[in-house]
Design a protein around this motif. Structure first.
Motif, PDB file in Angstrom:
ATOM      1  N   GLY A 726     -26.926   7.886  -4.956  1.00  0.00           N
ATOM      2  CA  GLY A 726     -27.681   6.480  -5.186  1.00  0.00           C
ATOM      3  C   GLY A 726     -28.936   6.590  -5.605  1.00  0.00           C
ATOM      4  N   THR A 727     -29.758   7.517  -4.875  1.00  0.00           N
ATOM      5  CA  THR A 727     -31.096   7.766  -5.165  1.00  0.00           C
ATOM      6  C   THR A 727     -31.307   8.274  -6.536  1.00  0.00           C
ATOM      7  OG1 THR A 727     -31.013  10.399  -4.436  1.00  0.00           O
ATOM      8  CG2 THR A 727     -31.661   8.591  -2.710  1.00  0.00           C
ATOM      9  N   LYS A 728     -30.294   8.995  -7.011  1.00  0.00           N
ATOM     10  CA  LYS A 728     -30.547   9.254  -8.902  1.00  0.00           C
ATOM     11  C   LYS A 728     -30.568   7.976  -9.684  1.00  0.00           C
ATOM     12  CE  LYS A 728     -30.579  11.742 -12.287  1.00  0.00           C
ATOM     13  NZ  LYS A 728     -31.715  12.714 -12.332  1.00  0.00           N
ATOM     14  N   ALA A 729     -29.832   6.868  -9.072  1.00  0.00           N
ATOM     15  CA  ALA A 729     -29.554   5.487  -9.980  1.00  0.00           C
ATOM     16  C   ALA A 729     -30.518   4.698  -9.481  1.00  0.00           C
ATOM     17  CB  ALA A 729     -28.083   5.137  -9.769  1.00  0.00           C
ATOM     18  N   ILE A 730     -30.813   4.318  -8.087  1.00  0.00           N
ATOM     19  CA  ILE A 730     -31.409   3.150  -7.899  1.00  0.00           C
ATOM     20  C   ILE A 730     -32.843   2.627  -8.649  1.00  0.00           C
ATOM     21  CG2 ILE A 730     -32.531   4.046  -5.871  1.00  0.00           C
ATOM     22  CD1 ILE A 730     -31.185   0.451  -5.828  1.00  0.00           C
ATOM     23  N   LEU A 731     -33.660   3.448  -8.586  1.00  0.00           N
ATOM     24  CA  LEU A 731     -34.876   3.281  -9.221  1.00  0.00           C
ATOM     25  C   LEU A 731     -34.948   3.067 -10.456  1.00  0.00           C
ATOM     26  CD1 LEU A 731     -37.237   5.723  -7.097  1.00  0.00           C
ATOM     27  CD2 LEU A 731     -36.837   3.372  -6.503  1.00  0.00           C
ATOM     28  N   ASN A 732     -34.293   3.876 -11.336  1.00  0.00           N
ATOM     29  CA  ASN A 732     -33.709   3.953 -12.616  1.00  0.00           C
ATOM     30  C   ASN A 732     -33.120   2.693 -13.143  1.00  0.00           C
ATOM     31  OD1 ASN A 732     -34.975   6.750 -13.647  1.00  0.00           O
ATOM     32  ND2 ASN A 732     -33.516   7.314 -12.052  1.00  0.00           N
ATOM     33  N   ALA A 733     -32.025   2.191 -12.475  1.00  0.00           N
ATOM     34  CA  ALA A 733     -31.247   1.162 -12.672  1.00  0.00           C
ATOM     35  C   ALA A 733     -32.047  -0.241 -12.708  1.00  0.00           C
ATOM     36  CB  ALA A 733     -30.228   0.964 -11.891  1.00  0.00           C
ATOM     37  N   LEU A 734     -33.320  -0.068 -11.624  1.00  0.00           N
ATOM     38  CA  LEU A 734     -34.045  -1.214 -11.666  1.00  0.00           C
ATOM     39  C   LEU A 734     -35.214  -1.551 -12.801  1.00  0.00           C
ATOM     40  CD1 LEU A 734     -34.361  -1.351  -7.559  1.00  0.00           C
ATOM     41  CD2 LEU A 734     -33.448  -3.192  -8.947  1.00  0.00           C
ATOM     42  N   SER A 735     -35.684  -0.326 -12.805  1.00  0.00           N
ATOM     43  CA  SER A 735     -36.775  -0.402 -13.914  1.00  0.00           C
ATOM     44  C   SER A 735     -36.367  -0.356 -15.320  1.00  0.00           C
ATOM     45  CB  SER A 735     -37.748   1.088 -13.822  1.00  0.00           C
ATOM     46  OG  SER A 735     -36.940   2.156 -13.921  1.00  0.00           O
ATOM     47  N   GLU A 736     -35.235  -0.056 -15.587  1.00  0.00           N
ATOM     48  CA  GLU A 736     -34.708   0.111 -17.137  1.00  0.00           C
ATOM     49  C   GLU A 736     -34.024  -1.305 -17.380  1.00  0.00           C
ATOM     50  OE1 GLU A 736     -32.177   3.236 -17.028  1.00  0.00           O
ATOM     51  OE2 GLU A 736     -33.480   4.724 -17.150  1.00  0.00           O
ATOM     52  N   ASN A 737     -33.879  -2.078 -16.274  1.00  0.00           N
ATOM     53  CA  ASN A 737     -33.364  -3.423 -16.476  1.00  0.00           C
ATOM     54  C   ASN A 737     -34.090  -4.486 -16.115  1.00  0.00           C
ATOM     55  OD1 ASN A 737     -30.217  -2.925 -17.368  1.00  0.00           O
ATOM     56  ND2 ASN A 737     -30.836  -1.182 -15.933  1.00  0.00           N
ATOM     57  N   GLY A 738     -35.421  -4.331 -16.097  1.00  0.00           N
ATOM     58  CA  GLY A 738     -36.406  -5.765 -15.929  1.00  0.00           C
ATOM     59  C   GLY A 738     -36.845  -5.893 -14.505  1.00  0.00           C
ATOM     60  N   TYR A 739     -36.420  -4.909 -13.862  1.00  0.00           N
ATOM     61  CA  TYR A 739     -36.998  -5.248 -12.274  1.00  0.00           C
ATOM     62  C   TYR A 739     -37.795  -3.809 -11.984  1.00  0.00           C
ATOM     63  CZ  TYR A 739     -33.608  -8.868 -12.178  1.00  0.00           C
ATOM     64  OH  TYR A 739     -32.867  -9.884 -12.736  1.00  0.00           O
ATOM     65  N   ALA A 740     -38.739  -3.428 -12.742  1.00  0.00           N
ATOM     66  CA  ALA A 740     -39.551  -2.296 -12.473  1.00  0.00           C
ATOM     67  C   ALA A 740     -40.400  -2.728 -11.077  1.00  0.00           C
ATOM     68  CB  ALA A 740     -40.453  -1.947 -13.500  1.00  0.00           C
ATOM     69  N   ASP A 741     -40.886  -3.806 -10.995  1.00  0.00           N
ATOM     70  CA  ASP A 741     -41.630  -4.206  -9.610  1.00  0.00           C
ATOM     71  C   ASP A 741     -40.874  -3.719  -8.390  1.00  0.00           C
ATOM     72  OD1 ASP A 741     -43.979  -4.889 -11.139  1.00  0.00           O
ATOM     73  OD2 ASP A 741     -43.313  -7.249 -11.271  1.00  0.00           O
ATOM     74  N   ILE A 742     -39.703  -4.203  -8.517  1.00  0.00           N
ATOM     75  CA  ILE A 742     -38.781  -3.963  -7.211  1.00  0.00           C
ATOM     76  C   ILE A 742     -38.676  -2.389  -7.089  1.00  0.00           C
ATOM     77  CG2 ILE A 742     -36.380  -4.423  -6.363  1.00  0.00           C
ATOM     78  CD1 ILE A 742     -36.447  -7.191  -7.524  1.00  0.00           C
ATOM     79  N   ALA A 743     -38.336  -1.741  -8.034  1.00  0.00           N
ATOM     80  CA  ALA A 743     -38.363  -0.162  -8.136  1.00  0.00           C
ATOM     81  C   ALA A 743     -39.465   0.304  -7.387  1.00  0.00           C
ATOM     82  CB  ALA A 743     -38.190   0.287  -9.445  1.00  0.00           C
ATOM     83  N   TYR A 744     -40.714  -0.233  -7.731  1.00  0.00           N
ATOM     84  CA  TYR A 744     -41.992   0.369  -7.264  1.00  0.00           C
ATOM     85  C   TYR A 744     -41.987  -0.131  -5.708  1.00  0.00           C
ATOM     86  CZ  TYR A 744     -46.773   1.185  -6.087  1.00  0.00           C
ATOM     87  OH  TYR A 744     -47.946   1.753  -5.653  1.00  0.00           O
ATOM     88  N   LYS A 745     -41.782  -1.099  -5.440  1.00  0.00           N
ATOM     89  CA  LYS A 745     -41.757  -1.588  -3.885  1.00  0.00           C
ATOM     90  C   LYS A 745     -40.951  -0.724  -3.171  1.00  0.00           C
ATOM     91  CE  LYS A 745     -42.557  -6.594  -4.187  1.00  0.00           C
ATOM     92  NZ  LYS A 745     -41.977  -7.968  -3.904  1.00  0.00           N
ATOM     93  N   ILE A 746     -39.763  -0.300  -3.683  1.00  0.00           N
ATOM     94  CA  ILE A 746     -39.009   0.773  -2.946  1.00  0.00           C
ATOM     95  C   ILE A 746     -39.641   2.084  -2.874  1.00  0.00           C
ATOM     96  CG2 ILE A 746     -36.818   1.938  -2.917  1.00  0.00           C
ATOM     97  CD1 ILE A 746     -35.557  -0.567  -4.297  1.00  0.00           C
ATOM     98  N   ALA A 747     -40.140   2.389  -3.924  1.00  0.00           N
ATOM     99  CA  ALA A 747     -40.694   3.785  -4.011  1.00  0.00           C
ATOM    100  C   ALA A 747     -42.118   3.865  -2.989  1.00  0.00           C
ATOM    101  CB  ALA A 747     -41.204   4.115  -5.572  1.00  0.00           C
ATOM    102  N   ALA A 748     -42.819   2.773  -2.865  1.00  0.00           N
ATOM    103  CA  ALA A 748     -43.903   2.892  -2.455  1.00  0.00           C
ATOM    104  C   ALA A 748     -43.954   2.468  -0.868  1.00  0.00           C
ATOM    105  CB  ALA A 748     -45.057   1.917  -2.864  1.00  0.00           C
TER     106      ALA A 748
END
Length: 879
Positions: A726-748
């Motif tokens: 899941g870690t391979k997919a989660i951030l990329n799946a969000l940022s590549e589909n219009g939800y980069a802000d959410i991906a960054y919230k997870i990453a940060a």
């Protein structure tokens, strides 16, 4: 006023400058430099075996839009002729192409020969550019060219002291040059006249020893004396004679034997004649102070047994014994053509505590892979133990309970990660020759009182010395620390093959490696390591296509952990190397192996769905079906195979495997996708992100599935609820589909579970478990959750290779200006040069700076969907 003489001087100087600028054509041409010449992705390599080596080069220029229009390569055995543009071996003529990778296809290369080469290139205006002359040197080339014999000391696998070997010789004529070629089963160090040759560590790299052995080449011209010389070899066990016992049964490996080596020292005299000093029965052998060595646990060194000058010509070896001939370990002995392992960085002590008269604890401030170097003087016979670990108990002693869980010692004589040194009574120096560890802390304990200082112990960060090619810098310091920790874990697990952890296992776990492949390639020039490791894959693959879960292996891993969610390395790594380098050699070399692997899964699981695999390893809380995740990787393998088939002109294969991929995709969606709701399975993060990231979701449902993923993450309070896959997919799946802000919230995030949670709790590397209090699976230096390192380049910097024009020939730039981040910068040096993206918030606007390297171009895609074409050069945008 200026005198006439002054004007004359100025005029002469101006004219001289013009002559220099116009020497090779015109002023425009001089603004471009042809640089970074490499052969087999290495600068001026020594001892290559390839019959058709690869040449690469690139350009440096500030000119906008620079493109190569044609090139010509010259290869000659004479450097001056090469400089003049004469190729007696290879001069194919002007090739109209903008490619900067070419395969040698001239006259057959000879063994033991130094060749010189250069590139002449033309830009689109017809200006001529010429590179400096570079070189490469061939090695043994063919097994029949070896003259030495495989020798050993004749002892059995249970004898613990390491064998030392020596031989004296006297050159018969004035020396022009000398090369040493050393192959070994096990590990070795080479000495000439009392000095160790080179700065490599742990040579040769680990392979499946009964199927392939590596040799290393050295230029030893300066080390050989015109009078009497001595050559010495010290052998270590490595993975070849694994005397320590652990759950993977390396002590039962089918190749196991006492270490052995084969050596040719080839001396070329001034008159052109050649003499080869070889490993044979004229050598002598003995033991010495290295009384035990294990690549897995540690080394034991008895300084009282040191034989001073053992590799010098005047040493008295009358008590040394004769050597024994050995059969070659395998029928394939090839050049080790890759960046070597080295002691790359020295670390000084950050904190130093004396617990009592016999115990000291050293803290080096960072968790690393490597060794420590001890300088000490104490009473003769004093036993000193150096225990290396990642944690401390509350009482200040070193705690290794988190990393010794898979060790199965048969007695107390081989303590885990603990070097043992017996003092001579003089000043003693010790650094392991054939071992490395994972550690931050070292507890030094002596059997008698000793006096140590901070300077008594030094640490070295050891790993494959791959050049750094990527950088990240964010306005959020936690993001920077996560990136640094990711790189440190990646390097800590790069030792001629990618490993999972540098302490507990040192195993080449396939799943960990393919999850981290992009992380590695964005930050480091690691193609040579992966090409070697995929050769290990081909060595290990069974006839039916099955691969083990750890590679290389002594046999463990063919029946556990080796489903497509792990051993898809066979397809994913060659494909990613192709994307990053534009070099299809590894993909071509692996094609038949990928095909056998995919065909085997197809035969076992004709429905298109497979339950073969480990699943989403070490999840936070939610578990996803193994069938879903493994079938997705099966689909990815089939798609890579179809693309490779098309690339190599295998039309029937391309059609067949594209249809197979479609069948797998349909089967996954039929069972797991609710088309009405856009939910896969139970709708947890891994179940939604993996189909999105890997291209399983039908195009008309991507937006709905992505929206569901965003809502799922919000319901999880913007925290991770995934495991390894899941870690391979989660951030990329969000940022590549219009939800980069959410991906960054997870990453940060900085609380549990998150990468930032580790950082806030003192991590300098990535951990094996989100829960740092876990009773198991708690190595503190694991790469398996390392995809975030790649996502920073992709999801925030937006730097991506284009599959249609790989090797960053066409650069895709898709940055995301996420909420909560004021600025961000990413750079990556690809085959054509440095790509950079940098953005800053300026009030309500964004300032964006981009650099596209020479001889390439790019496309900028903004979050709004707007696209802009980018020529080579620098660009600024106000958004």
């Amino acid at each position: 006023m200026h005198s006439r003489k002054s004007f004359t001087v100025i005029g002469v100087r101006f004219f001289a400058i013009l002559l220099v600028l116009f020497a090779d054509g015109n002023l425009a041409a001089q603004e471009v430099r042809l640089v970074h010449l490499q052969v087999e992705h290495l600068p001026s390599p020594l001892g290559i075996d390839q019959e058709h080596p690869r040449f690469t080069w690139r350009f440096e220029t500030a000119k906008q839009g620079f493109k190569q229009s044609a090139y010509e390569i010259y290869v000659n055995s004479d450097s001056l002729a090469t400089q003049r543009g004469e190729g007696n071996l290879y001069q194919k003529g002007k090739i109209v192409s903008d490619q900067t990778l070419a395969h040698y296809d001239g006259s057959a290369l000879k063994a033991f020969t130094k060749y010189f080469w250069k590139v002449r290139a033309w830009d689109r205006q017809g200006n001529v550019l010429e590179s400096p002359v570079s070189s490469f040197e061939t090695g043994i080339m063919q097994t029949a060219n070896w003259k030495g014999s495989w020798i050993s000391d004749g002892q059995d696998i249970h004898v613990k002291p390491a064998p030392y070997f020596r031989k004296t010789f006297t050159p018969s004529k004035p020396i022009k040059s000398a090369r040493a070629y050393v192959a070994a089963a096990g590990l070795y160090e080479l000495y000439l006249n009392g000095k160790r040759i080179g700065n490599h560590r742990l040579d040769p790299a680990y392979t499946r020893f009964d199927r392939r052995n590596l040799y290393v080449s050295y230029d030893v011209t300066e080390q050989i004396q015109q009078d009497k010389n001595a050559i010495g070899v010290l052998l270590g066990n490595g993975w070849y004679n694994h005397q320590s016992t652990a759950v993977w049964f390396f002590d039962k490996a089918p190749w196991r034997a006492r270490p052995t080596f084969c050596l040719d020292l080839r001396i070329t005299y001034e008159d052109g004649s050649v003499e080869t000093i070889v490993s044979d029965k004229t050598w002598k052998t003995s033991t010495g102070p290295l009384v035990f060595n294990s690549i897995y646990t540690a080394e034991h060194y008895d300084a009282r047994l040191k034989q001073e000058g053992w590799s010098k010509a005047d040493f008295n070896d009358s008590t040394w014994k004769e050597v024994f001939y050995r059969a070659a370990p395998s029928q394939q002995v090839v050049s080790q053509t890759m960046h070597p392992i080295r002691n790359v960085k020295q670390l000084k002590v950050k904190d130093f505590k004396k617990l009592n008269d016999t115990t000291y604890v050293f803290d080096f401030g960072k968790n690393i892979s490597g060794v420590t170097e001890l300088h000490i003087q104490g009473e003769e016979g004093t036993v000193v133990r150096l225990k290396h670990g990642e944690r401390l108990y509350e009482n200040g002693h070193v705690d290794i309970s988190n990393i010794d869980q898979h060790y199965r010692p048969t007695d107390h004589r081989d303590p885990f990660q603990t070097d043992i040194v017996i003092l001579s009574g003089k000043h003693d120096h010790f650094m392991p020759a054939f071992n490395y560890k994972g550690f931050q802390y070292v507890e030094v304990t002596a059997s008698r009182p000793i006096i140590l200082k901070e300077e008594s112990l030094t640490a070295y960060f050891m790993h494959s010395d791959v050049p750094q090619v990527g950088t990240i810098h964010a306005s959020n310091p936690v993001i920077n620390k996560i990136w640094e920790a990711t790189n440190r874990s990646y390097l800590s697990n790069l030792f001629g093959y990618p490993t999972d952890c540098p302490q507990r296992e040192k195993n080449g776990w396939t799943g960990d490696a393919h999850i981290a492949i992009e992380t590695g390639l964005y930050s480091f020039d690691a193609i040579t390591i992966y090409e070697k490791w995929l050769a290990d894959h081909r060595d290990e693959q069974q006839a039916n296509g099955v691969l083990p879960s750890i590679i290389p292996t002594g046999g463990w891993g063919y029946e556990w952990g080796n489903g497509p969610d792990w051993t898809s390395t066979i397809a994913l790594i060659p494909w990613n190397v192709y994307l990053f380098y534009g070099d299809n050699k590894l993909l071509k070399d692996s094609y038949s192996a990928i095909k056998r692997y995919v065909d085997h899964i197809d035969a076992l699981y004709p429905s298109g769905l497979t339950t073969w695999g480990l699943g989403d390893w070490v999840p936070v809380k939610s578990k996803s079906p193994v069938e879903l995740s493994s079938s997705i990787y099966y689909y990815v393998d089939a798609m890579i195979l179809a693309k490779a088939a098309k690339l190599f002109g295998k039309e029937q294969d391309a059609i067949h495997y594209e249809q197979l991929a479609g069948k797998i995709k349909d089967a996954i969606n039929a069972k797991y996708l609710n088309k009405e709701t856009g939910i896969y399975g139970q709708g947890v993060q891994t179940e939604l992100s993996m189909p999105l990231f890997w291209g399983i979701v039908p195009d008309d449902l991507r937006a709905k599935v992505a929206k569901n993923l965003g809502e799922r993450v919000a319901a999880d309070n913007y925290h991770l609820d995934v495991g390894l896959l899941g870690t391979k997919a989660i951030l990329n799946a969000l940022s590549e589909n219009g939800y980069a802000d959410i991906a960054y919230k997870i990453a940060a995030q900085e609380d549990y579970p998150s990468w930032g949670w580790w950082i806030k709790n003192g991590a300098t590397t990535l951990y094996e478990n989100w829960n740092i209090q876990s009773a198991h699976d708690i190595s503190l230096n694991h790469i398996m959750f390392g995809e975030i390192g790649a996502w920073l380049y992709k999801g925030l910097g937006g730097i991506k290779p284009d599959p249609e024009k790989p090797g960053f020939k066409h650069v895709l730039i898709e940055p995301h200006f996420v909420e909560g981040l004021e600025s961000f910068e990413a750079s990556h040096i690809g085959p054509h040069g440095k790509i950079t993206t940098r953005w800053e918030r300026k009030g309500k606007h964004i300032k964006l700076w981009l650099t596209i390297p020479p001889n390439s171009d790019g496309t900028l895609t903004l979050p709004s969907g707007e696209k802009r074409t980018l020529a080579a050069g620098s660009h600024e945008f106000d958004i």
